[in-house]
Design a protein around this motif. Sequence first.
Motif, PDB file in Angstrom:
ATOM      1  N   UNK A  46      -9.316  -6.951   2.112  1.00 39.02           N
ATOM      2  CA  UNK A  46      -8.531  -5.743   1.821  1.00 39.02           C
ATOM      3  C   UNK A  46      -7.237  -5.752   2.624  1.00 39.02           C
ATOM      4  N   UNK A  47      -6.202  -5.136   2.078  1.00 39.58           N
ATOM      5  CA  UNK A  47      -4.915  -5.087   2.771  1.00 39.58           C
ATOM      6  C   UNK A  47      -4.206  -3.788   2.430  1.00 39.58           C
ATOM      7  N   UNK A  48      -3.272  -3.421   3.292  1.00 43.27           N
ATOM      8  CA  UNK A  48      -2.367  -2.312   2.999  1.00 43.27           C
ATOM      9  C   UNK A  48      -0.952  -2.873   3.000  1.00 43.27           C
ATOM     10  N   UNK A  49      -0.034  -2.182   2.398  1.00 37.00           N
ATOM     11  CA  UNK A  49       1.323  -2.707   2.338  1.00 37.00           C
ATOM     12  C   UNK A  49       1.483  -3.650   1.167  1.00 37.00           C
ATOM     13  N   UNK A  50       2.043  -4.834   1.440  1.00 32.10           N
ATOM     14  CA  UNK A  50       2.352  -5.799   0.393  1.00 32.10           C
ATOM     15  C   UNK A  50       1.453  -7.016   0.522  1.00 32.10           C
ATOM     16  N   UNK A  51       0.976  -7.520  -0.609  1.00 32.90           N
ATOM     17  CA  UNK A  51       0.122  -8.710  -0.603  1.00 32.90           C
ATOM     18  C   UNK A  51       0.846  -9.926  -0.030  1.00 32.90           C
ATOM     19  N   UNK A  52       2.172  -9.876  -0.013  1.00 32.47           N
ATOM     20  CA  UNK A  52       2.965 -10.971   0.534  1.00 32.47           C
ATOM     21  C   UNK A  52       2.522 -11.331   1.954  1.00 32.47           C
ATOM     22  N   UNK A  53       2.122 -10.314   2.734  1.00 29.77           N
ATOM     23  CA  UNK A  53       1.759 -10.542   4.130  1.00 29.77           C
ATOM     24  C   UNK A  53       0.348 -11.098   4.285  1.00 29.77           C
ATOM     25  N   UNK A  54      -0.342 -11.330   3.164  1.00 30.16           N
ATOM     26  CA  UNK A  54      -1.692 -11.894   3.214  1.00 30.16           C
ATOM     27  C   UNK A  54      -1.746 -13.304   2.626  1.00 30.16           C
ATOM     28  N   UNK A  55      -0.655 -13.757   2.037  1.00 32.52           N
ATOM     29  CA  UNK A  55      -0.704 -15.013   1.277  1.00 32.52           C
ATOM     30  C   UNK A  55      -0.939 -16.240   2.139  1.00 32.52           C
ATOM     31  N   UNK A  56      -0.652 -16.135   3.429  1.00 32.80           N
ATOM     32  CA  UNK A  56      -0.915 -17.282   4.301  1.00 32.80           C
ATOM     33  C   UNK A  56      -2.412 -17.565   4.423  1.00 32.80           C
TER      34      UNK A  56
END
Length: 347
Positions: free
Chosen positions: A54-64
Motif C-alpha cells: 500500500x502507498x499514499x501519494x504517487x506510485x512513482x515513489x514505489x517503483x524502485x
Amino acid sequence: MATLPAAVLSTRGAMKQGRSSFSGHRITILGAGGFMGRYVTSRLGAVGCQMVLPYRGDELYMRHLKPMADLGAISFVKYSIRRLEDVEKVVAGSDVVINLIGLKSETKRWSYQDVNVTFPAVLGEVCTDHGVGRLIHLSALGAATDVDCGWLRSKALGEAAVKDAFPLATVLRPATCFGEEDKTFLNSKAKLCRHLPAFPLVDGGGARAQPVFVDDVAKAVVSAVCDPSTAGKTYSLAGPGIYTQAELAQIVFDGIGDESTAISVPKAAAIAAASATAMLPDPWMWPDLVKLEAVDTILANEPTGTGTLADLGVSATSMDPFAPRQMFVYKKKSPFIDDTVHVREPS
C-alpha cells in the motif's frame, strides 16, 4: 490463549525456495516505501512471496520496489490509514501483515498518537476481523511509557495497543538503524558535520546507543514470518557495538576527514533550538530527536524476557567497517587522495 490457524502452522520451514517460486504467503507490507521497507521487500521477494504494498501519494515513489520480486508478485494499492475501508482492502486476503509505519517527527497533520498508537490498534482489530494469521509490528528499542521522549512513549503505547487488539502479534524493537539510505543517523550527522560551524552534542554526548544494520532487521522480519513460534513474542534488535553520541560524532568526523567541531549543548538549549528548526520543511532536528539522543537505548536496558537477533537466527553486523564506506561521499578532500598520498596517481 489464542492459537495460530492450521494454515499458518503448516508453513513452518517454508520460504526456502527462490525468487520464482511461491512461498505460499501473501503478505501486506505497510510502510514498504520507507528506509526499512525496501530491505524487507527485497528479502521477502527473494523467497517467492506475493506482496501487497500500500502507498499514499504517487506510485512513482514505489517503483524502485518493482524489481525486488518476480513478475506479478508485487501489487501496489493506493490507500490512507485514516480510512478504515482502505485498511481493510489492503489487509483482506493476506495471511501475514507487516507494519513498518512509524512517525519520527510530528507535523500539523500527523501526530505520534495518530500514527504510532491509534493506527496499530486499528490495524490489529482489522487483522483479527479478517482472519490474518500473523501480524509483525515494528516498535523501537528503548520504548517505554516513563521516558522523557514522546516518540519512545508513543512506540510503547503502540505496542500495548497492537497486542491488545491482536495478542499473537510479533513485536520487533529495533535500535536506530544504519544503512546507505538512513535519513536520521549517519547521513544526517555527516551533513551536519560538513555544514554547521559546530556540531551539537546534547549534554556532552554521553548517552549510549547500540545501532543495528537495517538489513539485519529485515532478516529478522523474514525469520519471524517463517517461524510461527515467534507469534506473540517480543524481540529487541541491536548491533554488537555500543557507542556514546560523542563517539558516533567522532566516527563521522573521522570518516569525512575533518577535525571535530563537536561542542556540548545543554539539553534545554538543544530542545529550544530544535523547536525552531522543527518548523522548517524536512527539518534536520526536532525536540524528540534531541530527547532520544539524551537517553541510553541499549539492550541492557530492555525488559527481561525479550528475544534478540540471535534468537531469530541473525548474526549482528558491526557498524565499524561500514561507517567509513558510507562517509566516503562526504569527504572534504578528494576521494582519490588520502593523507596527501595519491590513491590513484594522476596521468
